[in-house]
Write an enzyme that holds these catalytic residues in place. Structure first.
Site, PDB file in Angstrom:
ATOM      1  N   ASP A  22       0.844  -1.191   0.000  1.00 58.21           N
ATOM      2  CA  ASP A  22       0.000   0.000   0.000  1.00 58.21           C
ATOM      3  C   ASP A  22       0.878   1.240   0.000  1.00 58.21           C
ATOM      4  O   ASP A  22       1.630   1.476   0.938  1.00 58.21           O
ATOM      5  CB  ASP A  22      -0.891  -0.039   1.257  1.00 58.21           C
ATOM      6  CG  ASP A  22      -1.746   1.202   1.396  1.00 58.21           C
ATOM      7  OD1 ASP A  22      -1.943   1.911   0.379  1.00 58.21           O
ATOM      8  OD2 ASP A  22      -2.231   1.460   2.518  1.00 58.21           O
ATOM      9  N   ASP A  26      -4.248   3.693   2.397  1.00 59.70           N
ATOM     10  CA  ASP A  26      -5.668   3.380   2.598  1.00 59.70           C
ATOM     11  C   ASP A  26      -5.883   1.889   2.915  1.00 59.70           C
ATOM     12  O   ASP A  26      -7.015   1.414   2.928  1.00 59.70           O
ATOM     13  CB  ASP A  26      -6.508   3.798   1.376  1.00 59.70           C
ATOM     14  CG  ASP A  26      -6.119   3.026   0.127  1.00 59.70           C
ATOM     15  OD1 ASP A  26      -5.165   2.203   0.189  1.00 59.70           O
ATOM     16  OD2 ASP A  26      -6.759   3.228  -0.922  1.00 59.70           O
ATOM     17  N   ASP A  99      -2.686  -8.980 -17.486  1.00 59.41           N
ATOM     18  CA  ASP A  99      -3.637 -10.088 -17.509  1.00 59.41           C
ATOM     19  C   ASP A  99      -4.735  -9.727 -18.502  1.00 59.41           C
ATOM     20  O   ASP A  99      -5.278  -8.617 -18.464  1.00 59.41           O
ATOM     21  CB  ASP A  99      -4.243 -10.264 -16.113  1.00 59.41           C
ATOM     22  CG  ASP A  99      -4.428 -11.708 -15.738  1.00 59.41           C
ATOM     23  OD1 ASP A  99      -5.144 -12.408 -16.486  1.00 59.41           O
ATOM     24  OD2 ASP A  99      -3.875 -12.140 -14.714  1.00 59.41           O
ATOM     25  N   ASP A 195      -6.178 -15.251 -19.460  1.00 59.01           N
ATOM     26  CA  ASP A 195      -6.985 -15.984 -18.484  1.00 59.01           C
ATOM     27  C   ASP A 195      -7.870 -17.042 -19.149  1.00 59.01           C
ATOM     28  O   ASP A 195      -8.550 -16.748 -20.140  1.00 59.01           O
ATOM     29  CB  ASP A 195      -7.878 -14.947 -17.772  1.00 59.01           C
ATOM     30  CG  ASP A 195      -8.574 -15.485 -16.553  1.00 59.01           C
ATOM     31  OD1 ASP A 195      -7.891 -15.786 -15.566  1.00 59.01           O
ATOM     32  OD2 ASP A 195      -9.818 -15.601 -16.588  1.00 59.01           O
ATOM     33  N   GLU A 249      -3.363 -19.234 -19.887  1.00 51.45           N
ATOM     34  CA  GLU A 249      -3.682 -20.098 -18.749  1.00 51.45           C
ATOM     35  C   GLU A 249      -4.560 -21.210 -19.301  1.00 51.45           C
ATOM     36  O   GLU A 249      -5.564 -20.937 -19.956  1.00 51.45           O
ATOM     37  CB  GLU A 249      -4.433 -19.313 -17.678  1.00 51.45           C
ATOM     38  CG  GLU A 249      -4.674 -20.151 -16.430  1.00 51.45           C
ATOM     39  CD  GLU A 249      -5.878 -19.725 -15.610  1.00 51.45           C
ATOM     40  OE1 GLU A 249      -5.910 -20.036 -14.421  1.00 51.45           O
ATOM     41  OE2 GLU A 249      -6.814 -19.095 -16.168  1.00 51.45           O
ATOM     42  N   HIS A 321      -2.060 -16.695  -7.424  1.00 52.13           N
ATOM     43  CA  HIS A 321      -3.167 -16.204  -6.588  1.00 52.13           C
ATOM     44  C   HIS A 321      -4.323 -17.202  -6.508  1.00 52.13           C
ATOM     45  O   HIS A 321      -5.292 -16.939  -5.814  1.00 52.13           O
ATOM     46  CB  HIS A 321      -3.661 -14.879  -7.176  1.00 52.13           C
ATOM     47  CG  HIS A 321      -4.224 -15.074  -8.555  1.00 52.13           C
ATOM     48  ND1 HIS A 321      -3.424 -15.411  -9.644  1.00 52.13           N
ATOM     49  CD2 HIS A 321      -5.485 -15.046  -9.016  1.00 52.13           C
ATOM     50  CE1 HIS A 321      -4.201 -15.566 -10.706  1.00 52.13           C
ATOM     51  NE2 HIS A 321      -5.453 -15.344 -10.353  1.00 52.13           N
ATOM     52  N   ASP A 322      -4.241 -18.310  -7.226  1.00 55.47           N
ATOM     53  CA  ASP A 322      -5.330 -19.290  -7.225  1.00 55.47           C
ATOM     54  C   ASP A 322      -5.036 -20.516  -6.368  1.00 55.47           C
ATOM     55  O   ASP A 322      -5.866 -21.428  -6.293  1.00 55.47           O
ATOM     56  CB  ASP A 322      -5.603 -19.788  -8.654  1.00 55.47           C
ATOM     57  CG  ASP A 322      -6.282 -18.724  -9.491  1.00 55.47           C
ATOM     58  OD1 ASP A 322      -6.957 -17.845  -8.916  1.00 55.47           O
ATOM     59  OD2 ASP A 322      -6.135 -18.770 -10.728  1.00 55.47           O
TER      60      ASP A 322
HETATM   61  C1  NOJ Z   1      -8.330 -17.822 -13.579  1.00 51.28           C
HETATM   62  C2  NOJ Z   1      -7.884 -16.781 -12.621  1.00 51.28           C
HETATM   63  O1  NOJ Z   1      -6.537 -16.960 -12.335  1.00 51.28           O
HETATM   64  C3  NOJ Z   1      -8.785 -16.893 -11.412  1.00 51.28           C
HETATM   65  O2  NOJ Z   1      -8.332 -16.101 -10.333  1.00 51.28           O
HETATM   66  C4  NOJ Z   1     -10.171 -16.522 -11.816  1.00 51.28           C
HETATM   67  O3  NOJ Z   1     -11.066 -16.764 -10.759  1.00 51.28           O
HETATM   68  C5  NOJ Z   1     -10.638 -17.326 -13.039  1.00 51.28           C
HETATM   69  N1  NOJ Z   1      -9.634 -17.506 -14.026  1.00 51.28           N
HETATM   70  C6  NOJ Z   1     -11.780 -16.614 -13.706  1.00 51.28           C
HETATM   71  O4  NOJ Z   1     -11.312 -15.438 -14.320  1.00 51.28           O
HETATM   72 CA    CA Z   2      -3.539   2.049  -1.365  1.00 51.79          CA
END
Ligand code: NOJ
Ligand code: CA
Length: 555
Positions: A22, A26, A99, A195, A249, A321-322
């Site tokens: 950050d 905020d 992305d 994606d 992906e 992140h998944d």
């Molecule tokens: C793959 C992304 O990495 C994930 O975070 C997302 O929920 C799904 N695709 C849908 O966009």
């Molecule tokens: Ca911020």
């Protein structure tokens, strides 16, 4: 035609900006914070950054539900701040990839707001509307169809309800995608991570999916759909004008179908994120948990390494992140102890995991915090979790079980574990923000943090730096062939990289006990004759590997 395959020698750092740093006080990570930390990223030894979505979004799926493709979310800054970050990254020699989420938009995107209005609207066919739904489930939230009162029809959403699928069969939609590509390429970005790109073409008539298969029952009708390669070729053409880089992906992709995107006459991507190796302790990451099985992991690694060698190029990763944090899954964190805030062999296993994948053939990706050995969080109630899929899974899959049992599964599987604020130091809020952050900080931040690890020569952070620098210096480690030894071994993962007679042998123990390591005949005497170039223990070892020991020998 492409000028170079510049991405092969590179490695990337993934930023999920909301939790990175950050910069304006905020409590939400932003591009001001990224600007401050570009030197840190450079010092890690990577060559590029992949930004998870930075665009305006109602955040039903934290940015993967886009409401404007040509702007920056006000939480993260604005286009001027983005340009500042881009220029500075370029000045430091870092490429920047964005992305690209084109399977769906947010239901708050102006196209969808228009499309809902009726069938005679110019945006009417931008989405997939039906009078009657089929039987598909969505991946993130219940059934794949939602009734829209305004239009009086159902729309398709393969992900969350607020992520309506675009109708890629409509040429106007494809023109929009090309416009978006050009917009960011004209600004100077170097490529895209695309994606769920293998889902964008749906089978005509949208037939019912498999009976009795939850969540992915419709997949045979939307994965690698009938027109996918035509559409990909259209997008590739735009990208080729700019010599930009495309990384897809590919959820649930097989080697065979990936190769169609990655090589041969239809080549439309430079690399693809595959998922096989992320299922050594589960099926479909979030859903069914199993004990970790090293042989499953090795089979997945080796299948992709062998199949792509000489034909295509791998995208190597263990976190994003998944997925929950890798130490908590494949490292010592899979033996959780409530007494410890980091696993007993936290450092050793964190470093070993780095060795296990960075030295394979391909381009390594490191997810923010992975280089520090960040681990999963445990939150006390499902209401504390933020991710739509954590909530869905809690309510959908474990109903028979007790609250404790369901929460235990969420601890193991939640995507929220990789989305906690990055741990910069041991001050309040882990140095992520001057105020209370938007999401829980992992309480182990006094141990796991960048400042402490900068100062400790034996830290996980410094070990990642060593790995990346070793890889960068060696053509053998970048381009060499891959060969695995003892695939049936339950504790040791051993592979070789070789080029023009020169070889590296990489040995990783996934065991928390001492194990004797077999050495292949041709490497006899390696521990005496070979040169040990990297090890995750400070002192010299023997033929018995210590818990989670990893070594790289040059032969
Ligand atoms: C793959 C992304 O990495 C994930 O975070 C997302 O929920 C799904 N695709 C849908 O966009
Ligand atoms: Ca911020």
């Amino acid at each position: 035609m492409r000028k170079t395959d510049w991405f092969k020698e590179m490695s990337f750092y993934q930023i999920w900006v909301r939790s990175f740093k950050d910069g304006n006080g905020d409590g939400i990570g932003d591009l001001y914070g990224v600007y401050e930390k570009l030197q840190y990223i450079k010092d890690l030894g990577v060559d590029g950054i992949w930004f998870s979505p930075l665009y305006p979004s109602p955040n039903a799926d934290f940015g993967y539900d886009i409401s404007d493709y040509r702007d920056i979310h006000p939480d993260y800054g604005d286009l001027d701040q983005f340009k500042k970050v881009l220029n500075e990254a370029h000045r430091l020699g870092l490429k920047v990839i964005m992305d690209l989420v084109i399977n769906h938009t947010s239901d708050e995107h102006p196209w969808f707001r228009e499309s809902r209005k009726g069938k005679d609207n110019p945006y009417s066919d931008y989405y997939i509307w039906r009078d009657r739904p089929n039987n598909w489930d969505s991946i993130l939230e219940g059934k794949a169809w939602e009734f829209d009162e305004v239009r009086g029809q159902y729309y398709l959403h393969i992900f969350a309800k607020k992520q309506p699928d675009l109708n890629m069969d409509n040429p106007k939609v494809r023109e929009e995608v090309k416009g978006i590509l050009r917009f960011w390429l004209d600004l100077g970005v170097d490529g895209f991570r695309e994606d769920v790109i293998n889902f964008i073409s749906k089978k005509e008539g949208l037939p019912d999916g498999l009976p009795f298969v939850p969540v992915v029952n419709g997949m045979p009708h939307y994965k690698d759909g009938p027109h996918i390669h035509e559409y990909m070729a259209e997008f590739r053409k735009v990208c080729e004008e700019y010599d930009c880089f495309q990384l897809g992906e590919g959820p649930m992709t097989t080697v065979k179908s990936a190769l169609r995107y990655l090589s041969g006459p239809e080549k439309s991507l430079d690399m693809m994120f595959s998922f096989d190796h992320m299922m050594a302790d589960c099926i479909y990451t979030e859903y069914v948990h199993r004990p970790f099985d090293l042989r499953k992991l090795k089979r997945a690694f080796s299948r992709w390494q062998r199949a792509l060698d000489g034909k295509a190029w791998n995208a190597l990763y263990l976190e994003n992140h998944d997925h929950p944090r890798i130490i908590s899954r494949y490292g010592d964190g899979r033996y959780p102890s409530l007494k410890r805030r980091v696993p007993k062999f936290w450092k050793e296993s964190g470093k070993m995991l780095a060795v296990s994948y960075i030295f394979q053939q391909g381009t390594p990706f490191i997810y923010q915090g992975q280089e520090l050995g960040m681990t999963n969080i445990r939150l006390g109630s499902i209401d504390d979790y933020m991710d739509v899929s954590s909530k869905t899974n809690y309510h959908r899959y474990h109903l028979k079980d007790s609250v404790e049992e369901r929460l235990k599964r969420i601890h193991l599987s939640s995507r929220d574990s990789s989305r906690t604020p990055l741990q910069w130091d041991d001050s309040e809020n882990a140095g992520f923000s001057a105020v209370k952050p938007w999401f829980f900080v992992n309480p182990n931040y006094d141990i796991v943090n960048a400042k402490a690890e900068e100062e400790d020569p034996e830290s996980i952070l410094n070990f990642y730096r060593k790995c990346l620098s070793l890889r960068k210096k060696s053509k053998i480690l970048i381009f060499g062939h891959y060969r695995e030894f003892f695939p049936g071994d339950r504790h040791i993962y051993m592979y070789e990289r070789s080029l023009e007679g020169e070889r590296f042998l990489i040995i990783c123990s996934f065991s928390r006990s001492h194990v004797r390591v077999r050495i292949p005949g041709e490497y006899a005497g390696i521990m005496k004759k070979g040169r040990l170039v990297l090890c995750n223990y400070p002192s010299k070892g023997t033929g018995i590997f210590r818990p989670y020991e990893a070594r790289i020998y040059r032969f």
